[in-house]
Design a protein around this motif. Sequence first.
Motif, PDB file in Angstrom:
ATOM      1  N   HIS A 248       5.925 -20.346   4.757  1.00  0.00           N
ATOM      2  CA  HIS A 248       5.487 -20.982   3.554  1.00  0.00           C
ATOM      3  C   HIS A 248       5.874 -19.746   2.446  1.00  0.00           C
ATOM      4  O   HIS A 248       6.279 -18.580   2.813  1.00  0.00           O
ATOM      5  CB  HIS A 248       3.980 -20.664   3.317  1.00  0.00           C
ATOM      6  CG  HIS A 248       3.217 -22.125   3.992  1.00  0.00           C
ATOM      7  ND1 HIS A 248       2.065 -22.159   4.022  1.00  0.00           N
ATOM      8  CD2 HIS A 248       3.973 -23.181   4.351  1.00  0.00           C
ATOM      9  CE1 HIS A 248       1.786 -23.367   4.653  1.00  0.00           C
ATOM     10  NE2 HIS A 248       3.053 -24.109   4.761  1.00  0.00           N
ATOM     11  N   THR A 249       6.226 -20.225   1.208  1.00  0.00           N
ATOM     12  CA  THR A 249       6.591 -19.360   0.075  1.00  0.00           C
ATOM     13  C   THR A 249       5.150 -18.618  -0.347  1.00  0.00           C
ATOM     14  O   THR A 249       4.104 -18.799  -0.143  1.00  0.00           O
ATOM     15  CB  THR A 249       7.288 -19.907  -0.945  1.00  0.00           C
ATOM     16  OG1 THR A 249       6.589 -21.151  -1.642  1.00  0.00           O
ATOM     17  CG2 THR A 249       8.463 -20.272  -0.475  1.00  0.00           C
ATOM     18  N   VAL A 250       5.524 -17.712  -1.417  1.00  0.00           N
ATOM     19  CA  VAL A 250       4.341 -17.088  -1.994  1.00  0.00           C
ATOM     20  C   VAL A 250       3.302 -18.023  -2.803  1.00  0.00           C
ATOM     21  O   VAL A 250       2.385 -17.917  -2.677  1.00  0.00           O
ATOM     22  CB  VAL A 250       4.751 -16.208  -3.302  1.00  0.00           C
ATOM     23  CG1 VAL A 250       3.714 -15.426  -3.909  1.00  0.00           C
ATOM     24  CG2 VAL A 250       5.565 -14.968  -2.468  1.00  0.00           C
ATOM     25  N   ALA A 251       4.009 -18.936  -3.479  1.00  0.00           N
ATOM     26  CA  ALA A 251       3.237 -19.940  -4.414  1.00  0.00           C
ATOM     27  C   ALA A 251       2.177 -20.710  -3.067  1.00  0.00           C
ATOM     28  O   ALA A 251       0.956 -20.999  -3.352  1.00  0.00           O
ATOM     29  CB  ALA A 251       3.841 -20.982  -4.925  1.00  0.00           C
ATOM     30  N   VAL A 252       2.703 -21.208  -2.082  1.00  0.00           N
ATOM     31  CA  VAL A 252       1.976 -22.105  -1.097  1.00  0.00           C
ATOM     32  C   VAL A 252       1.002 -21.255  -0.497  1.00  0.00           C
ATOM     33  O   VAL A 252      -0.258 -21.720  -0.072  1.00  0.00           O
ATOM     34  CB  VAL A 252       3.139 -22.927  -0.120  1.00  0.00           C
ATOM     35  CG1 VAL A 252       2.347 -23.571   1.069  1.00  0.00           C
ATOM     36  CG2 VAL A 252       4.087 -23.556  -0.960  1.00  0.00           C
ATOM     37  N   SER A 253       1.594 -19.957  -0.088  1.00  0.00           N
ATOM     38  CA  SER A 253       0.465 -19.022   0.789  1.00  0.00           C
ATOM     39  C   SER A 253      -0.624 -18.820  -0.201  1.00  0.00           C
ATOM     40  O   SER A 253      -1.770 -18.601   0.202  1.00  0.00           O
ATOM     41  CB  SER A 253       1.262 -17.681   1.295  1.00  0.00           C
ATOM     42  OG  SER A 253       2.225 -18.006   2.216  1.00  0.00           O
ATOM     43  N   TYR A 254      -0.448 -18.587  -1.416  1.00  0.00           N
ATOM     44  CA  TYR A 254      -1.418 -18.312  -2.367  1.00  0.00           C
ATOM     45  C   TYR A 254      -2.417 -19.565  -2.375  1.00  0.00           C
ATOM     46  O   TYR A 254      -3.910 -19.234  -2.368  1.00  0.00           O
ATOM     47  CB  TYR A 254      -0.940 -17.887  -3.893  1.00  0.00           C
ATOM     48  CG  TYR A 254      -2.213 -17.547  -4.773  1.00  0.00           C
ATOM     49  CD1 TYR A 254      -2.647 -16.654  -4.857  1.00  0.00           C
ATOM     50  CD2 TYR A 254      -2.164 -18.465  -5.941  1.00  0.00           C
ATOM     51  CE1 TYR A 254      -3.749 -16.177  -5.662  1.00  0.00           C
ATOM     52  CE2 TYR A 254      -3.183 -18.353  -6.787  1.00  0.00           C
ATOM     53  CZ  TYR A 254      -3.932 -17.120  -6.791  1.00  0.00           C
ATOM     54  OH  TYR A 254      -5.092 -16.925  -7.689  1.00  0.00           O
ATOM     55  N   VAL A 255      -1.980 -20.669  -2.592  1.00  0.00           N
ATOM     56  CA  VAL A 255      -3.322 -21.723  -2.585  1.00  0.00           C
ATOM     57  C   VAL A 255      -3.881 -21.811  -1.343  1.00  0.00           C
ATOM     58  O   VAL A 255      -5.096 -22.086  -1.137  1.00  0.00           O
ATOM     59  CB  VAL A 255      -2.384 -23.038  -2.737  1.00  0.00           C
ATOM     60  CG1 VAL A 255      -3.240 -24.452  -2.828  1.00  0.00           C
ATOM     61  CG2 VAL A 255      -1.720 -22.866  -4.337  1.00  0.00           C
ATOM     62  N   ASN A 256      -3.123 -21.886  -0.044  1.00  0.00           N
ATOM     63  CA  ASN A 256      -3.586 -21.777   1.248  1.00  0.00           C
ATOM     64  C   ASN A 256      -4.914 -20.765   1.429  1.00  0.00           C
ATOM     65  O   ASN A 256      -5.836 -20.859   2.074  1.00  0.00           O
ATOM     66  CB  ASN A 256      -2.703 -21.745   2.444  1.00  0.00           C
ATOM     67  CG  ASN A 256      -1.898 -23.172   2.201  1.00  0.00           C
ATOM     68  OD1 ASN A 256      -2.349 -24.243   2.068  1.00  0.00           O
ATOM     69  ND2 ASN A 256      -0.712 -23.035   2.928  1.00  0.00           N
ATOM     70  N   TRP A 257      -4.225 -19.531   1.062  1.00  0.00           N
ATOM     71  CA  TRP A 257      -5.247 -18.257   0.865  1.00  0.00           C
ATOM     72  C   TRP A 257      -6.342 -18.669   0.186  1.00  0.00           C
ATOM     73  O   TRP A 257      -7.465 -18.276   0.646  1.00  0.00           O
ATOM     74  CB  TRP A 257      -4.464 -16.926   0.450  1.00  0.00           C
ATOM     75  CG  TRP A 257      -5.328 -15.821   0.384  1.00  0.00           C
ATOM     76  CD1 TRP A 257      -5.817 -15.048   1.567  1.00  0.00           C
ATOM     77  CD2 TRP A 257      -5.810 -15.277  -0.744  1.00  0.00           C
ATOM     78  NE1 TRP A 257      -6.461 -13.921   0.888  1.00  0.00           N
ATOM     79  CE2 TRP A 257      -6.308 -14.189  -0.285  1.00  0.00           C
ATOM     80  CE3 TRP A 257      -5.452 -15.585  -1.886  1.00  0.00           C
ATOM     81  CZ2 TRP A 257      -7.065 -12.948  -1.377  1.00  0.00           C
ATOM     82  CZ3 TRP A 257      -5.999 -14.631  -3.141  1.00  0.00           C
ATOM     83  CH2 TRP A 257      -6.859 -13.566  -2.626  1.00  0.00           C
TER      84      TRP A 257
END
Length: 306
Positions: A248-257
């Motif tokens: 995952h990239t930063v944007a996807v990791s941020y939403v999942n986090w």
Amino acid sequence: MIPKRLAVLPVSAPKRIYLSEQTRRTTERAIGRVLLYLVLAVGVVLSLAPMYWLVASSLKPEGDVFEYPPNFLPSQILWYNYVEAIDSFPVVNSLKNSAFIIVTVELGRLLTASMAAFVFARVRFPFRDKLFLLVLSTMMIPYHVTLVPQYLIFRDLGLIDTPYPLILPNLFGGGAFFVFLLRQFFLTIPQDYDDAARIDGCGNVGIYWRIIMPISLPALGAVAIFTFMWTWEDFLGPIIYLNSPDNHTVAVSYVNWQRGGAVYAYLRNWNHIMAMGTVITLPPVLVFFFAQRYFIQGVVVSGVKG
């Protein structure tokens, strides 16, 4: 009988003061400038208000984020919110994935878009203008229309859950918008440079690499800034093609986090979410701040001719 010498003399009418034409124009220009600055100031405030609220909320205690009436200034500044947010966020892995995609997309787009733009601007061949209009017409096709066929192609190639579906499309022209932007800039470069280079024995490749590319740094800088911002903020492409959390990239990791913190929204640490959102927003803001001169120059000059 009143003597004539004591008679009341008639009072003369007050003189009217007329402004000169130059003074009137200067006054109107000053008033217009003041109104323009007021409108721009209001626009700046409206544009920066969400960013200010993000930063202010990231420094508040957890219970002060949704207090009513809202407090625009933190009652207590907690820098430790950033430490806790970064500690719980997969920073290293997501940054590594985003950096790999951004670097490869930047190189591929700058190279292929500039090559296509050079061909359309400096090389003469049959149906060149009609083909360029066909390329421009692809800008009217929404990304979502081609998303399913493109996904099926990459699935058949076995590239799902890899970063290559996000990279490969940029290695074949880099997008019609960037081809158009660079072509318009190349048209502003005098043709005499090409003629002088041909006299010295340069072909199209030499003219492209030795003459056009060094002169076109402002336009290339604008393309690089656009590419960085769009790739860094891209969410739809990575969420579709990248399935594993390790990719995952930063944007996807941020939403999942953000979603993984708690089941209910009111149980989440919104001050930590705001803190991490501020950290993620900083890179494109800093890039645009330090490179805005090249960005503005490249965009403005690209529309001079064509």
